[in-house]
Design an enzyme around this catalytic site. Structure first.
Site, PDB file in Angstrom:
ATOM      1  N   GLU A  98     -18.573  17.754  44.809  1.00 12.79           N
ATOM      2  CA  GLU A  98     -19.094  17.261  46.080  1.00 12.79           C
ATOM      3  C   GLU A  98     -18.108  17.520  47.205  1.00 12.79           C
ATOM      4  OE1 GLU A  98     -21.057  13.256  48.076  1.00 12.79           O
ATOM      5  OE2 GLU A  98     -19.899  13.062  46.239  1.00 12.79           O
ATOM      6  N   GLN A 145     -28.471  11.269  44.992  1.00 17.49           N
ATOM      7  CA  GLN A 145     -27.266  10.694  44.402  1.00 17.49           C
ATOM      8  C   GLN A 145     -27.218   9.191  44.633  1.00 17.49           C
ATOM      9  OE1 GLN A 145     -23.601  11.588  46.505  1.00 17.49           O
ATOM     10  NE2 GLN A 145     -22.470  11.743  44.596  1.00 17.49           N
ATOM     11  N   GLY A 146     -27.192   8.420  43.556  1.00 23.48           N
ATOM     12  CA  GLY A 146     -27.087   6.976  43.648  1.00 23.48           C
ATOM     13  C   GLY A 146     -25.665   6.509  43.388  1.00 23.48           C
ATOM     14  N   TYR A 147     -24.799   6.620  44.390  1.00 26.64           N
ATOM     15  CA  TYR A 147     -23.397   6.199  44.271  1.00 26.64           C
ATOM     16  C   TYR A 147     -23.113   5.005  45.182  1.00 26.64           C
ATOM     17  CZ  TYR A 147     -21.303   9.907  41.372  1.00 26.64           C
ATOM     18  OH  TYR A 147     -20.916  10.731  40.332  1.00 26.64           O
TER      19      TYR A 147
END
Length: 401
Positions: free
Chosen positions: A246, A128-130
């Site tokens: 999530e 996850q690229g948050y």
């Protein structure tokens, strides 16, 4: 709310137990036994994932039309509870729990046909690229930019605290595609392989000594526009939808009950100051009872939420409630377990937490990984939305403040 299992649910519970008794490999069992962080040993975890995929149980919460099991929320809870009792390893499940539901809701037919089967089989492992440096729970402030160049986006910037990026072959990522309007505007949601030119993964070792998270750098990384989910600059809508999964897509209480069972076993073997079992010490028993009461209350709340979902009701801010209380109970249980093992918490022995390493632990077997679990749990009230964020959501949606 009826908490008693129906005859069908009891039969399902028996089916799950029979499956777990035969499908969990030794590699998976060892990975589950030694898990101290948010994920388990990668190879052991993937052994377990492949067994689930072969059974057709790797995506239990998905719609049947997309390969889901068709289980009710109560059946999913039964499955998670039995998995905890069997000490199966924690999965690298961001594909199943997070991006999969997003693709089902926002993806095109072509995107669904391409990505979903690969998630179900375990061919695609996602990260996850948050979060970014300075943009954790405040996702609206992210700066990683994607500039349009013909049929591609060109990405420059960085993401941090990226769990499993060193194992993942795919990423779902929030990028800034416009600087006009409010900060929440101008964000897009895209997916791409991790082996694209210009992507660099640098490890971050946590204070527990584990390599779970990373910083990922993007240097002129070209991603096709066709890899975007939803409309350009509407990634905030997609991101909020994903965060529901999530923060509240998995029940916390089965895992917490598993931790409490281990804590009670340890307290039955360790000694108190008077030489008797720690479990008989009044001060310790009071703290244990307080935590167990909180976990039981959380369990009832989770079951109430599942009952509402089964009846087609909207649970509202329940995901924030479960995330907040679940993470706090996790920290309290991990801390009390450290106190239970006493000075055996001091040695730093990562080799003893490596499956099949043959390393001899300094203390008893039940002390292995306890301190690492405690240190790792300190992040539980930060990741997936800090506790302050969850309280703000609850204040707004529950109290109307």
């Amino acid at each position: 709310m009826d908490l008693a299992l129906t005859e069908d649910e009891i039969r399902f519970q028996d089916e799950v137990r029979e499956f777990l008794a035969t499908a969990v490999t030794e590699k998976a069992k060892e990975a589950g036994r030694l898990t101290a962080g948010v994920v388990s040993d990668f190879e052991g975890s993937m052994d377990w994932y492949r067994a689930l995929a072969e059974k057709g149980w790797s995506t239990p919460a998905w719609p049947e039309a997309h390969g889901g099991t068709g289980w009710t929320p109560i059946q999913r809870y039964i499955f998670e509870s039995e998995c905890q009792r069997a000490s199966v390893p924690r999965l690298f499940a961001m594909g199943v729990r997070m991006v999969g539901p997003v693709i089902i809701k926002y993806g095109t037919k072509e995107q669904q046909d391409y990505y979903l089967p690969k998630i179900r089989s375990g061919e695609h492992i996602w990260c996850q690229g948050y979060s970014e440096p300075g943009s954790g729970s405040d996702l609206a402030s992210l700066q990683c930019r994607a500039e349009r160049d013909g049929d591609d986006y060109v990405i420059n910037g960085t993401k941090i605290w990226t769990t499993g990026a060193h194992h993942a072959n795919m990423m779902f990522c929030l990028v800034r595609t416009s600087r006009e309007g409010k900060p929440q505007q101008g964000i897009s949601f895209i997916v791409f392989p991790m082996d694209l030119p210009g992507i660099t993964v640098e490890p971050i070792l946590t204070m527990s000594g584990d390599h779970e998270v990373n910083q990922v750098f993007f240097d002129d990384v070209r991603v096709p526009v066709a890899n975007r989910m939803g409309e350009e600059n509407d990634g905030w809508t997609v991101a909020k939808y994903l965060l529901e999964f999530e923060r509240g897509g998995t029940a916390y209480s089965p895992g917490l009950h598993g931790m409490l069972a281990k804590l009670k076993k340890i307290a039955g073997e360790e000694r108190a100051g008077d030489g008797g079992p720690l479990l008989a010490d009044d001060a310790f028993r009071n703290r244990l009872a307080d935590i167990e009461t909180q976990v039981t209350a959380l369990e009832f709340f989770e079951k109430q939420t599942m009952s509402a979902l089964t009846a087609g009701q909207n649970p509202g801010a329940s995901s924030s409630v479960m995330k907040l209380r679940g993470s706090e109970c996790l920290q309290a249980t991990a801390e009390l377990t450290v106190q239970a093992i006493g000075y055996y918490a001091n040695p730093y022995e990562p080799e003893a937490r490596t499956p099949f390493s043959n390393a001899i632990p300094v203390g008893p077997d039940h002390s292995v990984g306890v301190m690492a679990k405690h240190l790792n749990s300190r992040a539980a009230t930060i990741y997936a939305g800090a506790s302050e964020i969850q309280r703000n959501i609850m204040a707004k949606l529950v109290l109307g403040l």
